[in-house]
Design a protein around this motif. Structure first.
Motif, mmCIF file in Angstrom:
data_model
loop_
_atom_site.group_PDB
_atom_site.id
_atom_site.type_symbol
_atom_site.label_atom_id
_atom_site.label_comp_id
_atom_site.label_asym_id
_atom_site.label_seq_id
_atom_site.Cartn_x
_atom_site.Cartn_y
_atom_site.Cartn_z
ATOM 1 N N THR A 123 0.830 -1.202 0.000
ATOM 2 C CA THR A 123 0.000 0.000 0.000
ATOM 3 C C THR A 123 0.867 1.255 0.000
ATOM 4 O O THR A 123 0.585 2.225 -0.714
ATOM 5 N N MET A 124 1.951 1.242 0.793
ATOM 6 C CA MET A 124 2.862 2.384 0.826
ATOM 7 C C MET A 124 3.546 2.568 -0.520
ATOM 8 O O MET A 124 3.726 3.695 -0.993
ATOM 9 N N ASP A 125 3.903 1.453 -1.155
ATOM 10 C CA ASP A 125 4.508 1.541 -2.487
ATOM 11 C C ASP A 125 3.517 2.127 -3.486
ATOM 12 O O ASP A 125 3.891 2.917 -4.362
ATOM 13 N N THR A 126 2.270 1.725 -3.347
ATOM 14 C CA THR A 126 1.243 2.263 -4.232
ATOM 15 C C THR A 126 1.021 3.746 -3.968
ATOM 16 O O THR A 126 0.759 4.523 -4.890
ATOM 17 N N ALA A 127 1.117 4.164 -2.692
ATOM 18 C CA ALA A 127 1.003 5.580 -2.362
ATOM 19 C C ALA A 127 2.126 6.374 -3.026
ATOM 20 O O ALA A 127 1.905 7.480 -3.538
ATOM 21 N N LYS A 128 3.332 5.795 -3.036
ATOM 22 C CA LYS A 128 4.453 6.455 -3.708
ATOM 23 C C LYS A 128 4.196 6.560 -5.209
ATOM 24 O O LYS A 128 4.500 7.584 -5.834
ATOM 25 N N ALA A 129 3.630 5.484 -5.786
ATOM 26 C CA ALA A 129 3.316 5.517 -7.215
ATOM 27 C C ALA A 129 2.234 6.556 -7.506
ATOM 28 O O ALA A 129 2.290 7.266 -8.512
ATOM 29 N N SER A 130 1.256 6.675 -6.598
ATOM 30 C CA SER A 130 0.212 7.693 -6.755
ATOM 31 C C SER A 130 0.818 9.088 -6.690
ATOM 32 O O SER A 130 0.417 9.996 -7.436
ATOM 33 N N TRP A 131 1.794 9.250 -5.796
ATOM 34 C CA TRP A 131 2.479 10.547 -5.682
ATOM 35 C C TRP A 131 3.232 10.881 -6.966
ATOM 36 O O TRP A 131 3.251 12.035 -7.402
ATOM 37 N N ALA A 132 3.841 9.849 -7.573
ATOM 38 C CA ALA A 132 4.563 10.061 -8.829
ATOM 39 C C ALA A 132 3.601 10.516 -9.927
ATOM 40 O O ALA A 132 3.937 11.393 -10.732
ATOM 41 N N VAL A 133 2.402 9.928 -9.950
ATOM 42 C CA VAL A 133 1.400 10.355 -10.928
ATOM 43 C C VAL A 133 1.013 11.808 -10.671
ATOM 44 O O VAL A 133 0.890 12.609 -11.603
ATOM 45 N N LEU A 134 0.832 12.143 -9.405
ATOM 46 C CA LEU A 134 0.459 13.515 -9.052
ATOM 47 C C LEU A 134 1.545 14.502 -9.446
ATOM 48 O O LEU A 134 1.254 15.644 -9.831
ATOM 49 N N GLN A 135 2.806 14.092 -9.358
ATOM 50 C CA GLN A 135 3.900 14.959 -9.767
ATOM 51 C C GLN A 135 3.835 15.260 -11.260
ATOM 52 O O GLN A 135 4.221 16.352 -11.695
ATOM 53 N N HIS A 136 3.363 14.294 -12.039
ATOM 54 C CA HIS A 136 3.202 14.514 -13.480
ATOM 55 C C HIS A 136 1.999 15.418 -13.765
ATOM 56 O O HIS A 136 2.008 16.182 -14.735
ATOM 57 N N ASP A 137 0.971 15.284 -12.954
ATOM 58 C CA ASP A 137 -0.286 15.998 -13.200
ATOM 59 C C ASP A 137 -0.709 16.731 -11.934
ATOM 60 O O ASP A 137 -1.712 16.385 -11.300
ATOM 61 N N ARG A 138 0.055 17.733 -11.560
ATOM 62 C CA ARG A 138 -0.218 18.460 -10.326
ATOM 63 C C ARG A 138 -1.557 19.201 -10.378
ATOM 64 O O ARG A 138 -2.121 19.535 -9.332
ATOM 65 N N GLU A 139 -2.037 19.455 -11.579
ATOM 66 C CA GLU A 139 -3.311 20.154 -11.697
ATOM 67 C C GLU A 139 -4.467 19.339 -11.136
ATOM 68 O O GLU A 139 -5.526 19.891 -10.809
ATOM 69 N N LEU A 140 -4.271 18.021 -10.994
ATOM 70 C CA LEU A 140 -5.324 17.188 -10.411
ATOM 71 C C LEU A 140 -5.613 17.604 -8.974
ATOM 72 O O LEU A 140 -6.742 17.475 -8.489
ATOM 73 N N ALA A 141 -4.586 18.097 -8.275
ATOM 74 C CA ALA A 141 -4.766 18.530 -6.891
ATOM 75 C C ALA A 141 -5.592 19.814 -6.809
ATOM 76 O O ALA A 141 -6.091 20.158 -5.723
ATOM 77 N N VAL A 142 -5.737 20.518 -7.920
ATOM 78 C CA VAL A 142 -6.546 21.738 -7.929
ATOM 79 C C VAL A 142 -8.031 21.392 -7.845
ATOM 80 O O VAL A 142 -8.832 22.166 -7.310
ATOM 81 N N LEU A 143 -8.397 20.207 -8.335
ATOM 82 C CA LEU A 143 -9.807 19.822 -8.399
ATOM 83 C C LEU A 143 -10.472 19.743 -7.025
ATOM 84 O O LEU A 143 -11.579 20.271 -6.849
ATOM 85 N N PRO A 144 -9.846 19.111 -6.009
ATOM 86 C CA PRO A 144 -10.468 19.144 -4.681
ATOM 87 C C PRO A 144 -10.609 20.556 -4.114
ATOM 88 O O PRO A 144 -11.560 20.843 -3.384
ATOM 89 N N ILE A 145 -9.665 21.428 -4.459
ATOM 90 C CA ILE A 145 -9.762 22.820 -4.007
ATOM 91 C C ILE A 145 -10.965 23.496 -4.650
ATOM 92 O O ILE A 145 -11.737 24.207 -3.984
ATOM 93 N N LEU A 146 -11.147 23.265 -5.954
ATOM 94 C CA LEU A 146 -12.320 23.816 -6.640
ATOM 95 C C LEU A 146 -13.604 23.267 -6.029
ATOM 96 O O LEU A 146 -14.595 23.988 -5.884
ATOM 97 N N GLY A 147 -13.578 21.977 -5.670
ATOM 98 C CA GLY A 147 -14.747 21.381 -5.037
ATOM 99 C C GLY A 147 -15.055 22.029 -3.696
ATOM 100 O O GLY A 147 -16.218 22.296 -3.376
ATOM 101 N N ALA A 148 -14.009 22.291 -2.900
ATOM 102 C CA ALA A 148 -14.209 22.936 -1.603
ATOM 103 C C ALA A 148 -14.753 24.351 -1.769
ATOM 104 O O ALA A 148 -15.651 24.779 -1.031
#
Length: 299
Positions: free
Chosen positions: A7-32
């Motif tokens: 699970t921790m390895d998968t979290a790291k892989a998820s973080w790597a995806v987020l590093q490629h597509d940081r704009e995805l983190a903007v979506l929860p902010i827009l939702g809030a």
């Protein structure tokens, strides 16, 4: 420990995806921000109008308050599911070899609005029932409510990816999530606990800043609380985004048997046994990781 490490390895892989597509983190902010706008836009006028009525001790405004509260809860639930679906849609686009943007992710979620709204109604209804049980004066009922809340979170962990990919109605999506749960329950449960622990540890600096500020006088309290809560909010946004990416990766591997792009070294291929291959493919509709053409919003 093996499952937790994966699970921790998968979290790291998820973080790597987020590093490629940081704009995805903007979506929860827009939702809030959208949720805040709904609360202020609907709740504030209702509160101001009923406050004036209730000055004389009248209870005639109670129905308006209840109706307004239900409308706000429904709107916020739809917004929350919508932007979660947007992150999941963006993750799917990345796993398909595309380059998601805020616009493409929102468009992906908007095209699923016909299944998002019915699911929001079901989720809100079940959530209200569980909260009513949890607020009971009976200790046994409160414990039961907590257990039901945990079970509901585990059961619905893959619902949003199902809404995005398979576009089925709320009951079929819930059933499908339960079907996948039989093969992913370990990763499902440990992932939720694991991401929760990561979020808690990451939020500690913010908590410390708030505590220091609170003991430094009024000016220090304002600064400390502001910075501390901003940090905690940032952690919440990141964890929410990582969880959505993980949900999509887990769903794709569970239903296709293919390791999503970027997760080749995450150990995700070790999380399922051969028994998971075959029955999970039923109803997926083919097309690999980037496949489309799924059925409409059936109930």
């Amino acid at each position: 420990m093996g499952r937790f490490r994966r699970t921790m390895d998968t979290a790291k892989a998820s973080w790597a995806v987020l590093q490629h597509d940081r704009e995805l983190a903007v979506l929860p902010i827009l939702g809030a921000l959208a949720s805040l706008a709904v609360v202020l836009g609907i709740g504030l006028p209702i509160w101001l109008s009923t406050d004036g009525i209730d000055d004389g001790g009248s209870s005639g405004s109670e129905p308006m308050l209840w109706i307004g509260g239900i409308i706000i809860l429904f709107a916020v639930t739809v917004i929350t599911v919508f932007f979660n679906a947007a992150v999941v849609s963006g993750a799917r686009e990345r796993f398909s070899g595309g380059d998601p943007t805020i616009s493409s992710a929102i468009k992906g979620a908007f095209s699923r609005l016909h299944v998002i709204v019915p699911w929001a109604i079901l989720a809100l209804t079940v959530g209200m029932i569980i909260r009513a049980i949890q607020s009971s004066d009976n200790m046994v009922a409160r414990i039961l409510g907590s257990l039901l809340n945990m079970a509901w979170g585990v059961l619905t962990f893959l619902v949003v990816p199902i809404l995005v990919v398979e576009q089925t109605g709320p009951f079929r999506s819930l059933s499908r999530s339960g079907e996948l749960l039989r093969h992913t329950w370990g990763e499902n449960l440990i992932a939720q606990v694991g991401f929760g622990i990561i979020g808690l540890v990451a939020a500690i600096p913010g908590i410390i800043i708030i505590a220091i500020g609170a003991s430094a006088g009024s000016a220090g309290a304002v600064i400390g609380v502001t910075i501390g809560f901003a940090w905690i909010a940032l952690v919440s946004v990141v964890i929410s985004t990582l969880t959505a990416i993980f949900q999509m990766a887990l769903y794709l591997y569970a239903t296709t048997g293919q390791v999503p792009m970027g997760f080749e070294n995450s150990g995700i291929s070790d999380t399922f046994h051969e028994r998971s291959q075959g029955p999970l493919m039923r109803g997926f509709g083919g097309g690999g990781l980037g496949g489309g053409g799924f059925g409409g919003g059936r109930f």
